[in-house]
Design a protein around this motif. Structure first.
Motif, mmCIF file in Angstrom:
data_model
loop_
_atom_site.group_PDB
_atom_site.id
_atom_site.type_symbol
_atom_site.label_atom_id
_atom_site.label_comp_id
_atom_site.label_asym_id
_atom_site.label_seq_id
_atom_site.Cartn_x
_atom_site.Cartn_y
_atom_site.Cartn_z
ATOM 1 N N MET A 110 48.999 42.174 40.742
ATOM 2 C CA MET A 110 48.391 41.290 41.725
ATOM 3 C C MET A 110 46.896 41.582 41.836
ATOM 4 O O MET A 110 46.476 42.736 41.760
ATOM 5 C CB MET A 110 49.057 41.467 43.098
ATOM 6 C CG MET A 110 50.492 41.006 43.150
ATOM 7 S SD MET A 110 51.304 41.392 44.734
ATOM 8 C CE MET A 110 50.346 40.410 45.870
ATOM 9 N N SER A 111 46.102 40.531 42.010
ATOM 10 C CA SER A 111 44.672 40.724 42.233
ATOM 11 C C SER A 111 44.464 41.345 43.611
ATOM 12 O O SER A 111 45.343 41.297 44.481
ATOM 13 C CB SER A 111 43.939 39.396 42.146
ATOM 14 O OG SER A 111 44.297 38.555 43.230
ATOM 15 N N VAL A 112 43.285 41.910 43.806
ATOM 16 C CA VAL A 112 42.970 42.545 45.083
ATOM 17 C C VAL A 112 43.045 41.533 46.223
ATOM 18 O O VAL A 112 43.537 41.836 47.316
ATOM 19 C CB VAL A 112 41.566 43.192 45.010
ATOM 20 C CG1 VAL A 112 41.077 43.599 46.387
ATOM 21 C CG2 VAL A 112 41.595 44.390 44.083
ATOM 22 N N GLY A 113 42.574 40.316 45.967
ATOM 23 C CA GLY A 113 42.637 39.277 46.987
ATOM 24 C C GLY A 113 44.059 38.985 47.415
ATOM 25 O O GLY A 113 44.347 38.829 48.612
ATOM 26 N N MET A 139 37.380 42.865 53.165
ATOM 27 C CA MET A 139 36.771 43.653 52.100
ATOM 28 C C MET A 139 35.408 44.177 52.539
ATOM 29 O O MET A 139 35.059 45.341 52.280
ATOM 30 C CB MET A 139 36.660 42.820 50.822
ATOM 31 C CG MET A 139 38.011 42.483 50.213
ATOM 32 S SD MET A 139 37.917 41.599 48.640
ATOM 33 C CE MET A 139 37.366 42.906 47.536
ATOM 34 N N GLU A 140 34.633 43.361 53.214
ATOM 35 C CA GLU A 140 33.336 43.813 53.722
ATOM 36 C C GLU A 140 33.509 44.899 54.781
ATOM 37 O O GLU A 140 32.713 45.842 54.859
ATOM 38 C CB GLU A 140 32.562 42.629 54.309
ATOM 39 C CG GLU A 140 32.012 41.666 53.266
ATOM 40 C CD GLU A 140 31.219 40.527 53.890
ATOM 41 O OE1 GLU A 140 31.453 40.239 55.090
ATOM 42 O OE2 GLU A 140 30.368 39.953 53.188
ATOM 43 N N LEU A 141 34.563 44.779 55.564
ATOM 44 C CA LEU A 141 34.827 45.735 56.637
ATOM 45 C C LEU A 141 35.058 47.138 56.094
ATOM 46 O O LEU A 141 34.674 48.134 56.731
ATOM 47 C CB LEU A 141 36.048 45.274 57.439
ATOM 48 C CG LEU A 141 36.345 45.976 58.763
ATOM 49 C CD1 LEU A 141 35.200 45.781 59.755
ATOM 50 C CD2 LEU A 141 37.646 45.450 59.356
ATOM 51 N N VAL A 142 35.666 47.236 54.908
ATOM 52 C CA VAL A 142 35.959 48.558 54.323
ATOM 53 C C VAL A 142 34.956 48.953 53.242
ATOM 54 O O VAL A 142 35.154 49.946 52.536
ATOM 55 C CB VAL A 142 37.393 48.594 53.744
ATOM 56 C CG1 VAL A 142 38.420 48.365 54.841
ATOM 57 C CG2 VAL A 142 37.575 47.584 52.611
ATOM 58 N N LEU A 144 33.702 46.969 50.567
ATOM 59 C CA LEU A 144 33.877 46.381 49.243
ATOM 60 C C LEU A 144 33.233 44.998 49.204
ATOM 61 O O LEU A 144 33.135 44.315 50.228
ATOM 62 C CB LEU A 144 35.367 46.256 48.886
ATOM 63 C CG LEU A 144 36.155 47.564 48.756
ATOM 64 C CD1 LEU A 144 37.637 47.263 48.582
ATOM 65 C CD2 LEU A 144 35.642 48.415 47.590
ATOM 66 N N GLU A 145 32.794 44.596 48.023
ATOM 67 C CA GLU A 145 32.180 43.278 47.856
ATOM 68 C C GLU A 145 33.261 42.197 47.777
ATOM 69 O O GLU A 145 34.214 42.323 46.996
ATOM 70 C CB GLU A 145 31.331 43.239 46.581
ATOM 71 C CG GLU A 145 30.081 44.098 46.637
ATOM 72 C CD GLU A 145 29.076 43.568 47.642
ATOM 73 O OE1 GLU A 145 29.059 42.341 47.879
ATOM 74 O OE2 GLU A 145 28.320 44.377 48.204
ATOM 75 N N ALA A 150 38.959 38.910 42.879
ATOM 76 C CA ALA A 150 39.729 38.426 41.728
ATOM 77 C C ALA A 150 40.074 39.545 40.748
ATOM 78 O O ALA A 150 40.818 39.330 39.794
ATOM 79 C CB ALA A 150 38.949 37.329 41.009
ATOM 80 N N ARG A 151 39.547 40.735 40.970
ATOM 81 C CA ARG A 151 39.822 41.857 40.079
ATOM 82 C C ARG A 151 41.191 42.472 40.385
ATOM 83 O O ARG A 151 41.793 42.205 41.421
ATOM 84 C CB ARG A 151 38.732 42.925 40.214
ATOM 85 C CG ARG A 151 37.345 42.449 39.814
ATOM 86 C CD ARG A 151 36.356 43.600 39.890
ATOM 87 N NE ARG A 151 34.994 43.167 39.614
ATOM 88 C CZ ARG A 151 33.940 43.971 39.631
ATOM 89 N NH1 ARG A 151 34.102 45.257 39.898
ATOM 90 N NH2 ARG A 151 32.720 43.501 39.382
ATOM 91 N N TYR A 152 41.633 43.352 39.461
ATOM 92 C CA TYR A 152 42.928 44.007 39.588
ATOM 93 C C TYR A 152 42.739 45.495 39.908
ATOM 94 O O TYR A 152 41.662 46.049 39.648
ATOM 95 C CB TYR A 152 43.755 43.811 38.313
ATOM 96 C CG TYR A 152 44.262 42.401 38.165
ATOM 97 C CD1 TYR A 152 45.550 42.056 38.567
ATOM 98 C CD2 TYR A 152 43.438 41.392 37.656
ATOM 99 C CE1 TYR A 152 46.014 40.753 38.451
ATOM 100 C CE2 TYR A 152 43.882 40.080 37.537
ATOM 101 C CZ TYR A 152 45.177 39.779 37.946
ATOM 102 O OH TYR A 152 45.625 38.480 37.853
ATOM 103 N N PRO A 153 43.763 46.147 40.475
ATOM 104 C CA PRO A 153 43.609 47.538 40.919
ATOM 105 C C PRO A 153 43.074 48.499 39.864
ATOM 106 O O PRO A 153 42.316 49.419 40.193
ATOM 107 C CB PRO A 153 45.035 47.926 41.347
ATOM 108 C CG PRO A 153 45.633 46.638 41.812
ATOM 109 C CD PRO A 153 45.066 45.589 40.882
#
Length: 327
Positions: A110-113, A139-142, A144-145, A150-153
């Motif tokens: 699964m993608s990060v999203g 993602m901004e809260l933690v 991350l951009e 759309a990237r994967y783990p």
């Protein structure tokens, strides 16, 4: 002030069976054996102890992930042990967990999203553009951009993966989060970043944490109070500053002594916790720590010690205090 979490005489035994066709119950693993704890709203309770003492089992029982054998878990005034599956599911939004291994806790397909947005979809909180906006905010809260959704783990570092796990835990605006050794699999410098992030999120979102760790030095700066667990039981409980300044139980003292200190002058006085804990399938009689305790005396291997209040806010389960040897 009303406590958010109240744990009363909690017990969790895992049955042991022998045989394939005719299974016989031959014993139990005493993972948790009579635990009482409270966590006020907005506080962090650090739960520490060696591997296998029951810390993670306690966290999962509090979340209702595994059923309890006996006792009560009261969350925000409701007894979780008496709720049916439907009622418990409605409370899932208010309780979340951050797992120990960020690699194993994220679906590689699964993608990060999708990973962060899955709780929002399951509870039908958001969809479409609103869902993507919410994922970006998390993602901004933690740190991350949003462009990375759309990237994967496998494209992220260990610290970034743990930030993804934290973002997923925050998706439904929970009140309470179990942090199950969230930094033990990370490098020291990354550990500090994740702990600082958790503190910032707690202040900003008014979160309550149960922070599980096996290293007392890890929970020192994030915890308001610390509970020390040994073989399924709490042996000492105190506000963080008091416990680190004046540990009472011999087990707590040895745990603190076992923390490595980068000072050559400390080698002569540095003590280590020796031996292995007894099996939780057959806990020793009396005090469970007496088989490894350097301060044991006559009643330790016969009589179970009681919780004694010392100094008004420190609880210790040790005959040295219940028998008046120390005060």
């Amino acid at each position: 002030m009303k406590n958010l979490i109240e744990i009363q005489n909690l017990k969790k035994y895992f049955p042991i069976y022998r045989g394939i066709l005719f299974r016989r119950h031959i014993g139990d693993v005493h993972a948790i054996d009579g635990v009482d704890l409270v966590i006020p709203p907005g506080d962090t309770l650090g739960l520490v102890g060696e591997s296998g003492c029951g810390k993670s089992t306690l966290g999962r029982c509090v979340l209702g992930l595994i059923p309890v054998t006996d006792g009560k878990i009261i969350f925000d005034g409701m007894d979780l042990t008496s709720l049916n599956k439907k009622s418990l599911r409605n409370l899932r939004r208010q309780m979340q967990i951050v797992f120990q291994d960020p690699q194993a806790s994220l679906n590689p397909r699964m993608s990060v999203g999708r990973i962060i947005g899955e709780p929002l979809e399951i509870f039908k909180v958001a969809k479409g553009k609103e869902l993507n906006n919410r994922i970006g905010e998390l993602m901004e809260l933690v740190g991350l951009e949003p462009s990375m959704m759309a990237r994967y783990p496998h494209e992220f570092s260990g610290g970034q993966k743990q930030r993804i796990g934290i973002a997923r835990a925050l998706a439904l605006n929970p009140k309470f989060i179990v942090c199950d050794e969230p930094v033990s699999a990370l490098d020291l410098s990354i550990q500090a970043q994740i702990i600082n992030l958790l503190q910032e999120l707690q202040d900003r979102l008014k979160l309550t944490y149960l922070f599980i760790a096996h290293d007392l030095s890890v929970v020192r700066h994030i915890s308001d109070a610390v509970a020390v667990m040994y073989l399924g039981r709490i042996v000492e409980y105190a506000p963080s500053e008091i416990l680190y300044k004046n540990p009472l139980h011999p087990y707590t003292q040895l745990l603190l002594e076992s923390v490595p200190v980068p000072d050559p002058c400390m080698k002569k006085t540095h003590k280590l916790l020796e031996g292995d804990p007894p099996s939780p399938t057959s806990p020793p009689p009396g005090c469970r720590f007496h088989t490894r305790c350097p301060k044991r005396f006559e009643p330790c291997d016969i009589t179970e010690p009681e919780n004694i209040k010392v100094g008004g806010s420190q609880l210790v389960c040790c005959h040295l205090y219940s028998r008046g040897v120390l005060k």
